[in-house]
Write an enzyme that holds these catalytic residues in place. Structure first.
Site, short mmCIF file in Angstrom:
data_model
loop_
_atom_site.label_atom_id
_atom_site.label_comp_id
_atom_site.label_asym_id
_atom_site.label_seq_id
_atom_site.Cartn_x
_atom_site.Cartn_y
_atom_site.Cartn_z
N TYR A 165 -58.08 64.09 -95.63
CA TYR A 165 -56.63 64.27 -95.75
C TYR A 165 -56.18 64.03 -97.18
CZ TYR A 165 -51.63 63.69 -94.58
OH TYR A 165 -50.26 63.80 -94.51
N ARG A 215 -49.44 57.74 -84.78
CA ARG A 215 -48.87 57.03 -85.92
C ARG A 215 -48.07 55.83 -85.42
NH1 ARG A 215 -46.81 62.10 -89.45
NH2 ARG A 215 -46.88 63.12 -87.41
N ARG A 251 -45.30 49.36 -94.89
CA ARG A 251 -44.96 50.77 -95.01
C ARG A 251 -43.44 50.84 -95.17
NH1 ARG A 251 -49.75 50.75 -95.14
NH2 ARG A 251 -51.24 52.16 -94.14
P1 NAD Z 1 -47.44 67.43 -87.38
O1 NAD Z 1 -48.88 67.20 -87.04
O2 NAD Z 1 -46.42 67.20 -86.31
O3 NAD Z 1 -47.23 68.90 -87.94
C1 NAD Z 1 -48.24 69.66 -88.55
C2 NAD Z 1 -48.14 71.07 -88.03
O4 NAD Z 1 -49.11 71.90 -88.69
C3 NAD Z 1 -48.44 71.18 -86.53
O5 NAD Z 1 -47.47 71.97 -85.89
C4 NAD Z 1 -49.83 71.82 -86.49
O6 NAD Z 1 -50.06 72.52 -85.29
C5 NAD Z 1 -49.78 72.70 -87.72
N1 NAD Z 1 -51.10 73.04 -88.25
C6 NAD Z 1 -52.14 72.21 -88.48
N2 NAD Z 1 -53.19 72.90 -88.99
C7 NAD Z 1 -52.78 74.21 -89.07
C8 NAD Z 1 -53.43 75.40 -89.51
N3 NAD Z 1 -54.68 75.40 -89.97
N4 NAD Z 1 -52.72 76.56 -89.45
C9 NAD Z 1 -51.45 76.58 -88.97
N5 NAD Z 1 -50.80 75.48 -88.54
C10 NAD Z 1 -51.46 74.30 -88.60
O7 NAD Z 1 -47.12 66.50 -88.65
P2 NAD Z 1 -45.77 66.28 -89.48
O8 NAD Z 1 -45.52 64.84 -89.52
O9 NAD Z 1 -44.71 67.19 -89.03
O10 NAD Z 1 -46.26 66.70 -90.93
C11 NAD Z 1 -45.91 67.94 -91.53
C12 NAD Z 1 -46.44 67.98 -92.96
O11 NAD Z 1 -45.87 66.91 -93.72
C13 NAD Z 1 -47.97 67.83 -93.05
O12 NAD Z 1 -48.44 68.68 -94.06
C14 NAD Z 1 -48.13 66.39 -93.46
O13 NAD Z 1 -49.32 66.20 -94.19
C15 NAD Z 1 -46.90 66.14 -94.30
N6 NAD Z 1 -46.55 64.71 -94.33
C16 NAD Z 1 -45.93 64.14 -93.26
C17 NAD Z 1 -45.65 62.79 -93.30
C18 NAD Z 1 -44.94 62.08 -92.17
O14 NAD Z 1 -44.77 60.87 -92.25
N7 NAD Z 1 -44.47 62.73 -91.13
C19 NAD Z 1 -45.99 62.02 -94.42
C20 NAD Z 1 -46.65 62.65 -95.47
C21 NAD Z 1 -46.91 64.00 -95.42
N1 UDP Z 2 -50.90 50.86 -87.16
C1 UDP Z 2 -50.89 49.80 -86.26
N2 UDP Z 2 -50.92 50.08 -84.94
C2 UDP Z 2 -50.91 51.36 -84.45
C3 UDP Z 2 -50.91 52.43 -85.37
C4 UDP Z 2 -50.91 52.15 -86.73
O1 UDP Z 2 -50.88 48.64 -86.66
O2 UDP Z 2 -50.92 51.51 -83.20
C5 UDP Z 2 -50.86 50.56 -88.61
C6 UDP Z 2 -51.93 51.27 -89.45
O3 UDP Z 2 -53.11 50.52 -89.49
C7 UDP Z 2 -51.23 51.35 -90.80
C8 UDP Z 2 -49.76 51.49 -90.46
O4 UDP Z 2 -49.63 51.04 -89.11
O5 UDP Z 2 -51.41 50.14 -91.51
C9 UDP Z 2 -49.23 52.90 -90.56
O6 UDP Z 2 -50.12 53.73 -89.85
P1 UDP Z 2 -49.84 55.29 -89.59
O7 UDP Z 2 -51.03 55.81 -88.86
O8 UDP Z 2 -48.51 55.45 -88.97
O9 UDP Z 2 -49.74 55.94 -91.03
P2 UDP Z 2 -50.49 55.73 -92.44
O10 UDP Z 2 -49.41 55.27 -93.34
O11 UDP Z 2 -51.57 54.69 -92.31
O12 UDP Z 2 -51.04 57.06 -92.74
#
Ligand code: NAD
Ligand code: UDP
Length: 310
Positions: free
Chosen positions: A144, A185, A210
């Protein structure tokens, strides 16, 4: 009316983005392979004639005509992105190349959903965009972290080499309704466990921190970034600077749900970052953006959603 492509549009963040851009009068194409996304997230949009869904894996080329691309496709939860790590890297890298190639052909502006994970287990706190990070290239999270880092490299090379208009957002932990029930998460895990009166699984001692951003704030930041002048490329941190320990989060969730759950400690996953907090000075000055929703308010809305789903 702009034609806007959102990859990963059926996911948690993507579905809110589709909704918001449609409500602003745009023509929205959602591309998703439903790896972690759900039709239920976008079902309410399907009757809108300006909304289309294409089931497609971004690792393969895509031919559509659009003005803007938001590239969100990628599993975001550690359990999901570690389930098939090779596919995770391919999604960021091959998917990134395909979407950049598309943007180049149709001269579209393109935004990358990057992540605070590019900072790894940070040695600089809070994290500023100029910090290069502390990332393990061979660990369980690397598919990732390194995939997203390589995607950033590709974005900047397409910008320098092909003059593409790019925007890179580094998203910090964002939560809200429509996270998958088994997303894995921390926020959704704790809420689901609390609503079921099950043990709350704190990994390690729960002293790791976080900073949690509510989804509405994040989507507002995305759109502001896309609409900035072309010389603003980012990377720009988007997140809520209010920092909490995971133990504090568990206690807040128990209090807000009135749950009988007990907190239990589970082993800390490898390479779990110790602390994370965005420095959002750049977003404040260039996007005139800062989060508005405090953690308790966002948690209440998210708890309400999960109560209905459960
Ligand atoms: P999510 O898993 O709900 O959404 C990801 C989406 O991408 C899903 O609908 C999945 O089916 C689709 N997908 C995955 N692989 C694919 C592929 N090969 N082709 C087409 N579609 C594909 O996660 P999210 O939280 O909505 O995250 C969205 C974006 O934001 C991601 O790129 C993630 O890395 C980024 N992001 C999210 C967070 C967060 O906290 N939510 C933090 C940092 C980055
Ligand atoms: N975490 C936890 N219990 C859970 C899921 C996550 O204590 O059931 C902790 C995890 O180890 C991390 C933080 O919560 O320290 C945030 O985890 P998350 O998977 O949401 O996102 P990250 O920021 O690690 O990508």
């Amino acid at each position: 009316m702009k034609r806007i492509l959102i990859t990963g549009g059926a996911g948690f963040l993507g579905s809110f983005l589709c909704e918001k851009l449609l409500s602003e009068g745009n023509d929205v194409i959602c591309v998703d392979n439903f790896y972690t996304g759900q039709k239920a997230n976008i079902a309410h949009l399907m009757s809108n004639p300006y909304f289309e869904i294409i089931r497609h894996d971004v690792c393969f080329p895509l031919y559509v005509e659009v003005d803007e691309i938001y590239n969100l496709a990628c599993p975001a939860s550690p359990i999901h992105y570690q389930f098939d790590p090779v596919q995770t890297t391919k999604t960021s890298v091959h998917g990134g190349i395909n979407m950049l190639g598309l943007a180049k052909r149709v001269k579209a502006k393109i935004l990358q959903a990057s992540t605070s994970e590019v900072y790894g287990d940070p040695l600089v706190h809070p994290q500023v965009e100029s910090y290069w990070g502390n990332v393990n290239p061979t660990g369980l999270r690397s598919c990732y972290d390194e995939g997203k880092r390589c995607a950033e490299t590709l974005f900047f090379d397409y910008h320098r080499q092909h003059k593409l208009r790019i925007k890179v957002a580094r998203i910090f932990n964002t939560y809200g309704p429509r996270m998958h029930l088994r997303d894995g998460r921390v926020v959704s895990n704790f809420i689901v466990q609390a609503l079921r009166d099950e043990d709350i699984t704190v990994y390690g001692e729960g002293n790791q921190t976080r900073s949690f951003c509510y989804v509405d704030d994040l989507i507002d930041g995305f759109i502001r970034l896309m609409n900035t002048p072309d010389d603003i490329t980012g990377p720009v941190n988007l997140g809520n600077p209010s920092e909490f320990t995971i133990l504090e989060l568990a206690q807040k969730v128990i209090a807000l749900t009135g749950s009988r759950s007990k907190i239990v400690n589970k082993p800390l996953p490898p390479d779990d970052p110790v602390q994370r907090q965005p420095d959002i000075t750049l977003a404040k000055s260039k996007l005139n953006w800062q989060p508005k929703v405090p953690l308790e308010e966002g948690l209440k809305k998210t708890i309400e959603y999960f109560r209905q789903v459960i």
